[in-house]
Design an enzyme around this catalytic site. Structure first.
Site, PDB file in Angstrom:
ATOM      1  N   CYS A 196     -12.302 -23.575 -12.474  1.00  0.00           N
ATOM      2  CA  CYS A 196     -13.631 -24.030 -12.874  1.00  0.00           C
ATOM      3  C   CYS A 196     -14.187 -23.215 -14.029  1.00  0.00           C
ATOM      4  CB  CYS A 196     -14.593 -23.972 -11.685  1.00  0.00           C
ATOM      5  SG  CYS A 196     -14.667 -22.370 -10.903  1.00  0.00           S
TER       6      CYS A 196
ATOM      7  N   CYS B 178     -19.439 -30.146 -16.689  1.00  0.00           N
ATOM      8  CA  CYS B 178     -20.054 -30.217 -15.360  1.00  0.00           C
ATOM      9  C   CYS B 178     -19.972 -28.855 -14.669  1.00  0.00           C
ATOM     10  CB  CYS B 178     -19.361 -31.306 -14.540  1.00  0.00           C
ATOM     11  SG  CYS B 178     -20.123 -31.621 -12.947  1.00  0.00           S
TER      12      CYS B 178
ATOM     13  N   CYS C 243     -14.051 -33.467  -6.800  1.00  0.00           N
ATOM     14  CA  CYS C 243     -12.927 -32.846  -7.519  1.00  0.00           C
ATOM     15  C   CYS C 243     -11.909 -32.205  -6.581  1.00  0.00           C
ATOM     16  CB  CYS C 243     -13.449 -31.793  -8.494  1.00  0.00           C
ATOM     17  SG  CYS C 243     -14.595 -32.451  -9.703  1.00  0.00           S
TER      18      CYS C 243
HETATM   19  S1  SF4 Z   1     -15.889 -28.900  -9.469  1.00  0.00           S
HETATM   20 FE1  SF4 Z   1     -16.273 -31.001 -10.186  1.00  0.00          FE
HETATM   21  S2  SF4 Z   1     -18.286 -31.641  -9.367  1.00  0.00           S
HETATM   22 FE2  SF4 Z   1     -18.054 -29.381  -9.127  1.00  0.00          FE
HETATM   23  S3  SF4 Z   1     -19.088 -28.554 -10.881  1.00  0.00           S
HETATM   24 FE3  SF4 Z   1     -16.908 -28.702 -11.442  1.00  0.00          FE
HETATM   25  S4  SF4 Z   1     -16.605 -30.754 -12.365  1.00  0.00           S
HETATM   26 FE4  SF4 Z   1     -18.649 -30.715 -11.354  1.00  0.00          FE
END
Ligand code: SF4
Length: 237
Positions: free
Chosen positions: A232, A123, A209
């Site tokens: 991330c 994601c 998140c």
């Molecule tokens: S922080 Fe969560 S919702 Fe945002 S891009 Fe990453 S996994 Fe996806």
């Protein structure tokens, strides 16, 4: 112009930023970076509290600077609200909302609904990493609000870093700032900030998140809480 390819030359030309300057080297670093990279420098801003400080410093040096926000479409309403306030306060800044290739619905159809639960790395790749790659494509260098005390993985960050993932120079003016110093600056200059900071969220990312932090000593403890994920991927190789 110093380019990524001449990183070694750049290293040799980096001035000695005074750690005892009023902004702990931040203003000096930014001034050097804009003089060096000019239009080839972009700030990727999350509009968290460090971002509020950096925008205020950047606006003093380059009022029409380019700023990009990775709009994952999963952000809190309060985050979009603070972006609107920043736009109103610094109308000359060029603030761009970088969108992912897939809408949330398209992502759900191609992968699965709520991919952030089942595969948050995928994601983040779709909604953050690839969009940042595209946003940085025309640039030589980018600015980030990383601070050394934020986490173990950020403890060795320098003012200038060779970013191997994006093949750019990453400029981090706030490395020496503490959490208290960030807030002291915001208070002193009466800057608007994301109201979620007053509701237990020291670090604010996508709504699914991000939870309030459980420890004041770990400001990122509310991010991907309980999943084992801590970054991330924007700041890892
Ligand atoms: S922080 Fe969560 S919702 Fe945002 S891009 Fe990453 S996994 Fe996806």
């Amino acid at each position: 112009m110093i380019t990524f390819e001449s990183w070694n030359d750049a290293q040799a030309q980096i001035p000695d930023f005074p750690a005892d300057s009023e902004t702990k080297g931040a203003l000096e670093t930014l001034r050097w970076a804009y003089e060096t990279y000019d239009e080839k420098l972009v700030y990727a801003c999350s509009f968290g509290i460090e971002g509020i400080v950096l925008i205020d410093l950047i606006a003093q040096i380059k009022p029409d600077a380019e700023i990009v926000f990775l709009d994952t479409n999963y952000h809190f309403k309060e985050t979009y609200d603070i972006i609107d306030k920043v736009k109103a306060r610094y109308p000359k800044l060029n603030i761009r909302m970088q969108q992912p290739d897939l809408t949330i619905e398209e992502q759900a159809a191609q992968f699965e609904p709520d991919l952030f639960k089942t595969n948050p790395n995928k994601c983040c790749e779709i909604r953050k990493i690839i969009p940042l790659q595209k946003a940085l494509a025309p640039s030589t260098a980018w600015i980030s609000g990383l601070r050394r005390e934020q986490s173990e993985s950020r403890a060795n960050t320098n003012y200038l870093n060779l970013d191997k993932r994006f093949e750019k120079v990453k400029v981090c003016p706030l490395i020496h700032w503490t959490w208290k110093e960030v807030w002291r600056y915001v208070t002193k200059h009466e800057l608007d900030y994301n109201v979620l900071h007053d509701q237990g969220y020291p670090s604010i990312g996508c709504a699914p998140c991000t939870k309030p932090a459980f420890s004041i000593d770990d400001v990122r403890s509310g991010r991907w809480s309980g999943s084992g994920k801590t970054e991330c991927g924007l700041h890892t190789t």
